[in-house]
Design an enzyme around this catalytic site. Structure first.
Site, PDB file in Angstrom:
ATOM      1  N   ARG A 189       0.792  -1.212   0.000  1.00  0.00           N
ATOM      2  CA  ARG A 189       0.000   0.000   0.000  1.00  0.00           C
ATOM      3  C   ARG A 189       0.836   1.279   0.000  1.00  0.00           C
ATOM      4  NH1 ARG A 189      -5.389  -0.916   2.085  1.00  0.00           N
ATOM      5  NH2 ARG A 189      -5.783   1.170   1.302  1.00  0.00           N
ATOM      6  N   HIS A 226      -6.886  -4.347  -7.774  1.00  0.00           N
ATOM      7  CA  HIS A 226      -6.661  -3.694  -6.478  1.00  0.00           C
ATOM      8  C   HIS A 226      -7.916  -3.765  -5.610  1.00  0.00           C
ATOM      9  CE1 HIS A 226      -4.132  -1.062  -4.020  1.00  0.00           C
ATOM     10  NE2 HIS A 226      -5.215  -0.340  -3.732  1.00  0.00           N
ATOM     11  N   TYR A 269     -17.927  12.349 -12.399  1.00  0.00           N
ATOM     12  CA  TYR A 269     -17.950  13.621 -13.111  1.00  0.00           C
ATOM     13  C   TYR A 269     -16.663  13.895 -13.887  1.00  0.00           C
ATOM     14  CZ  TYR A 269     -21.959  14.614 -10.098  1.00  0.00           C
ATOM     15  OH  TYR A 269     -23.174  14.555  -9.460  1.00  0.00           O
TER      16      TYR A 269
END
Length: 824
Positions: free
Chosen positions: A40, A86, A129
Site C-alpha cells: 500500500r 486492487h 464527473y
C-alpha cells in the site's frame, strides 16, 4: 491471557479452542503491518510507484487510454482497477488517480485529467464527473511491457496477470517524489527536474565511482512543481548523502508599486503543496491577533491566464521587506520540507541517498534493456528461420507444390517437406500456410532484403548483449531521448541561506549572514548565474578575467560555457545588463556557490529568474560597478559606451541606453579604449572597429550608429573583443524557413585576425558564405576558447579552427543553441 474462540462448524461437532490473545494480536498486527508496507504505502525504488499507482497506469494502458484517444469516465477506470487488480476500495484508487493527474503535486503528471481534479485548497469532483486518459509521460513508464522486460505476477484472485514493476524509461521516484505513511515508517520525497536527474543518471552510468558531490553538480536540489524558492542547501546535501534532511521553501514575492506613494508585495509562486486560501486565512488570523502589522489590504487576483497573484498592500511608512520577514515567520509563505527517502529495494524498506536511488534505477534499466534485447533477438531469429525456409521453397516451388499435392493430409505433407527439403517443423508449417500471391519474383526480392536486414539486426543485438559498454550507451541514449521529450526548464530557484534550523513562530527571524569573501561570478552561455568561491590565497581584483583560481571542469560537464565572468565579493554589488537596455544591480550573496576547485555552473540558477525580470527580458552580460566603461550594441546597429560612474548610487535598476521602438540590446561588456567592438549581422556581415571610435555618453543618451545594415538584416551578436591572437570568430548558418531548434545548419571557426578593421557605421565584411539551403546566420560569437552548447547545456562539437574569413561552414551534427568561453 487467553480467550475462547468458537469456530462455526456443523451442529454436534462443536469444539472450543483456546487462543493466546497476545500471540494472536501480535501475529495479526505483523500481518497487517506487512501488508501496508509492501502492498500500500511505500513505493518501489525502481519505478517510483506504489502498487495502486502501478496498477492504475497498467490498467489504463491495457484499456488503450492513450494520449491520442478520447478521455473516459474516471469511474470506469476505478472500476476496472478495483475489479481486476486492487481490492482495496474505490476511494483509495480514485485518490491515487487524482494525484497522478495534479500538476501541482507531480513534476511530470502521469494522467491527463479532464474536469475538476481539485486544487491545493479544494478536493476533486466525484469520479462519475471527471474523465481521464494516460499522459504522454506515462507511456514512457509502461512501454515495451509486451516484450518480457519485467516479471508478471498474479492478481489478488489469480485470474489476471499484472507487472511486478513497470519498465520506467525515466527515474520517476526522483522526478515526481512521493509521500506515504506505513506502519512504523513513512516516506516523503521531493520532486526534481527531469533533465537534471537524467543528466546525473547518465553521469553515474559513465562514472560508477562518482560521489554525491559530483552528482549534485547535475542535481543541485529539488525542483518543485509550483516553483518557489528553496533557501539553504545544507539540508539538501544531507538528504542526498543520508536519505534524510530538511530544507526551507519560500514563496516568490516581489515588491511592486500599486499606485502613487503606495507599494505592495506580490506573491506569484507558493511553497510546495501550499494553497492560496490557506495563506490568506493565516494572514487574516495574524492581522486580527495583532501579531502582524503593516498590512493595509489583501487581494487575490489569481486567474487562469496569469496564474497565481496575491497582492498584499503595505501601509504607508512600513518597510515592505520588514513586513515580508514577518510574513515568512508567521504564515505559510515560508514552509519546511522534510526529506525521508524510504523506498522498497528487493522487497525491503531502505532509506536511500541520491546515489543509491540512481544506482537502483540504473540497475533496473540495464535489466529492462537486456531483457528487451534478448526478447527481440529471439523473435528476429525465429523470423529469420522462417524467411530462410520460405526462400528454399520459392527456389523450387514446383517440386514443393508436387509434394503437397501428392500428400494425403497436412501431416504427411509436413513430414515430406521436412524430409525432401531438409526443413524444420516450423518452416514446413509456415510453407503449408503460404498464400500463392507470395510466390512472385517480387516477393522473393522482398524476402531476400528482409533476410539481410534481419541478419544485420541480429548481429547488432548480439553485439549489444555481449558488450557492457554498448548496453550502458544504449541506456544513456534512451534516457537522453526521454529527457529531450518530457524535460522542462527548472522552476524552483535555489538560494544559499545557511543551515536549516528550527524556528519558533513567535521568535524573531534568525539573521543568517554569509561572510563578505572574495568570489567570482559567472554568467553562462545558457543564461545561468553561479558564484565560485576563490581560494584563501586569492583576492578579487575586479578585473573580470576568467582565469586564475578556478579549475576547469571535465569536458563533458554541462553549462560550462561562459558569457561573462566578474571578480567580486560575496556581499558586493554587480550589474546585469539586459536586452531592454537596463542595468540591474544585484548581490551574489544568494547565488548557488561552488568551491573554486570544482566549478560546475550546472548548479547555477537562471539569471532572469534570480533578478525577477519581466517576461521577454534577458540578461546579456554582467559587469563590475567600479568605474569601468561598458559598451552596448543593439539589434538595429546602434553602439554606445557608458561609464559606470554615470550610474546613480544605490538605485536598484537604471536605464543605460535610450532604445528606439522595437530595438533591443544584443550584447554588452567592458570595453576599454584598446579593445575592438564587433558587430555580426544576420546576413553574415562582420564589422570590427576600435572602441576609442565611440566616445562615452551619458546614461540617457541613445548611442550612435555602429554598423550599416542591409534591408531586412539585423544584428545577431555584439561583443567587445581584446586584440589577442587567440581570439576567434564562430558563426553558424541555417535557413530562415526552418523551425527554431530543428536545423543544425553549418558552422565555421575563423581567426579574428582574418577580419580587417573598418570604420564605424560602415557595412563590414562577409563572415561566412552561404551554401544551398542557407540564407541567414543564426548565431555568432567572438572570443577565446569557444565552447558550443545545446539548449540544456550539453556540449556540442564545433569544426576545427582555421577557416577562411568568407568560407562556407561545415555541417553540424546537432543544434548549437549558444557559445561561450571555456572555464579554465
Amino acid at each position: 491471557m487467553a480467550a475462547a474462540r468458537t469456530e462455526s462448524i456443523p451442529e454436534g461437532h462443536g469444539r472450543i479452542e483456546d487462543v493466546d490473545v497476545s500471540a494472536e494480536m501480535q501475529d495479526s498486527f505483523l500481518e497487517y503491518a506487512y501488508s501496508v508496507i509492501y502492498s500500500r504505502a511505500l513505493p518501489d525504488a525502481r519505478d517510483g510507484l506504489k502498487p495502486v499507482q502501478r496498477r492504475i497506469l497498467f490498467q489504463m494502458a491495457d484499456m488503450g487510454l492513450r494520449p491520442d484517444r478520447g478521455h473516459v469516465k474516471s469511474a470506469r477506470v476505478v472500476g476496472e482497477v478495483m475489479g481486476k487488480l486492487h481490492p482495496h476500495g474505490d476511494s483509495a484508487i480514485y485518490d491515487a488517480l487524482v494525484r497522478l493527474a495534479q500538476p501541482f503535486a507531480l513534476r511530470v503528471p502521469l494522467v491527463d485529467g479532464h474536469g475538476n481534479f481539485g486544487s491545493l485548497d479544494d478536493g476533486p469532483a466525484a469520479a462519475r464527473y471527471t474523465e481521464a486518459r494516460l499522459a504522454p509521460a506515462a507511456l514512457a513508464l509502461t512501454e515495451n511491457l509486451d516484450e518480457d522486460v519485467v516479471d508478471f505476477i498474479p492478481n489478488y484472485d489469480g485470474q489476471f496477470q499484472q507487472p511486478d514493476v513497470l519498465p520506467a524509461a525515466f527515474p520517476n521516484l526522483l522526478v515526481n517524489g512521493t509521500t506515504g505513511i506505513a506502519v512504523g515508517m513513512a516516506t516523503n520525497m521531493a520532486p526534481h527536474n527531469l533533465i537534471e536527474v537524467v543528466a546525473a543518471a547518465i553521469h553515474l552510468l559513465d562514472n560508477p565511482d562518482a560521489s554525491t558531490a559530483d552528482l549534485m553538480q547535475f542535481v543541485p536540489g529539488p525542483d518543485l512543481p509550483g516553483g518557489g524558492i528553496i533557501v539553504g542547501l545544507d539540508g539538501i546535501r544531507e538528504a542526498y548523502e543520508t536519505g534524510r534532511g530538511t530544507f526551507r521553501t519560500r514563496a516568490k514575492v516581489s515588491v511592486e508599486s500599486l499606485g502613487p506613494r503606495r507599494t505592495g508585495l506580490v506573491v506569484t509562486e507558493l511553497p510546495y503543496m501550499v494553497g492560496a486560501e490557506r495563506v490568506i486565512e493565516k494572514i487574516k488570523d495574524a492581522v486580527n491577533a495583532k501579531k502582524l502589522t503593516g498590512i493595509a489590504d489583501l487581494n487575490d487576483l489569481t486567474d487562469r491566464n496569469h496564474g497565481l497573484r496575491l497582492v498584499i498592500g503595505i501601509k504607508t511608512g512600513f518597510d515592505p521587506n520588514a513586513v515580508l520577514e514577518q510574513l515568512y515567520r508567521l504564515t505559510p509563505l515560508e514552509d519546511s520540507f522534510g526529506i525521508n527517502n524510504v523506498a522498497l529495494v528487493d522487497g525491503q524498506p531502505q532509506t536511500l541517498g541520491l546515489k543509491p536511488l540512481l544506482r537502483v534505477y540504473l540497475d533496473h534499466r540495464l535489466s529492462v534493456v537486456t531483457r528487451r534485447s534478448s526478447f527481440r533477438l529471439a523473435r528476429k531469429q525465429e523470423r529469420l528461420h522462417l524467411v530462410e525456409g520460405l526462400l528454399i521453397a520459392i527456389l523450387d516451388i514446383d517440386e514443393v507444390i508436387q509434394v503437397i499435392r501428392a500428400s494425403d493430409d497436412g501431416e504427411q505433407a509436413r513430414t515430406k517437406l521436412m524430409s525432401v527439403f531438409d526443413l524444420s517443423q516450423p518452416q514446413a508449417e509456415y510453407i503449408l500456410e503460404l498464400r500463392l500471391r507470395r510466390l512472385t519474383r517480387f516477393s522473393r526480392i522482398e524476402l531476400e532484403t528482409e533476410r539481410d536486414a534481419l541478419k544485420k539486426e541480429i548481429a547488432d543485438l548480439e553485439a549489444l548483449l555481449g558488450s557492457d559498454v554498448l548496453l550502458r550507451a544504449q541506456v544513456a541514449r534512451e534516457l537522453d531521448a526521454t529527457a529531450e521529450t518530457f524535460g522542462t526548464p527548472r522552476r524552483t530557484l535555489l538560494l544559499n541561506g545557511g543551515p536549516v534550523t528550527p524556528r519558533s513562530r513567535a521568535a524573531a527571524p534568525a539573521d543568517l549572514q554569509i561572510a563578505d569573501a572574495p568570489c567570482r561570478v559567472f554568467l553562462t552561455a545558457t543564461g545561468r548565474l553561479v558564484r565560485a568561491e576563490l581560494a584563501p590565497t586569492e583576492s578579487a581584483d575586479g578585473s573580470g578575467d576568467v582565469t586564475g583560481g578556478v579549475v576547469a571542469p571535465t569536458r563533458r560537464s554541462k553549462h560550462d560555457g561562459i558569457r561573462s565572468a566578474v571578480d567580486a565579493t560575496t556581499r558586493g554589488d554587480l550589474g546585469a545588463v539586459t536586452t531592454a537596455g537596463r542595468l540591474v544591480r544585484f548581490s551574489p550573496v544568494d547565488l548557488p556557490s561552488v568551491p573554486a576547485n570544482s566549478v560546475q555552473p550546472a548548479a547555477g540558477t537562471r539569471a532572469d529568474q534570480y533578478l525577477a525580470l519581466p517576461s521577454g527580458e534577458h540578461v546579456v552580460a554582467i559587469v563590475p560597478l567600479s568605474g569601468e566603461i561598458i559598451a552596448l550594441g543593439t539589434a538595429q546597429g546602434t553602439v554606445k559606451r557608458v561609464a559606470t560612474s554615470e550610474l546613480p548610487p544605490g538605485k536598484h535598476e537604471v536605464e543605460i541606453i535610450a532604445l528606439k521602438p522595437g530595438d533591443r540590446v544584443v550584447g554588452a561588456g567592458l570595453a576599454p579604449d584598446d579593445d575592438d567592438l564587433v558587430f555580426v549581422t544576420s546576413d553574415a556581415q562582420l564589422l570590427r572597429f576600435g572602441a576609442d571610435a565611440v566616445r562615452p555618453q551619458g546614461r540617457a543618451a541613445g548611442g550612435m550608429a555602429g554598423i550599416r545594415l542591409s534591408t531586412g538584416a539585423e544584428v545577431i551578436a555584439f561583443q567587445p573583443a581584446p586584440r589577442d591572437e587567440r581570439t576567434v570568430v564562430v558563426t553558424v548558418a541555417g535557413s530562415s524557413q526552418a523551425i527554431a531548434g530543428t536545423d543544425p545548419g553549418s558552422a565555421k571557426v575563423s581567426s579574428f585576425d582574418e577580419f580587417p578593421a573598418k570604420g564605424r557605421a560602415t557595412g563590414g565584411v562577409r563572415a561566412q558564405r552561404f551554401v544551398k539551403g542557407e540564407d541567414v546566420l543564426t548565431l555568432a560569437w567572438v572570443g577565446v576558447e569557444p565552447r558550443a552548447l545545446a539548449a540544456d547545456g550539453a556540449v556540442r562539437q564545433l569544426p576545427a579552427p582555421g577557416a577562411k574569413r568568407d568560407a562556407s561552414g561545415q555541417p553540424l551534427e546537432a543544434v548549437v543553441a549558444a557559445v561561450g568561453t571555456v572555464i579554465g
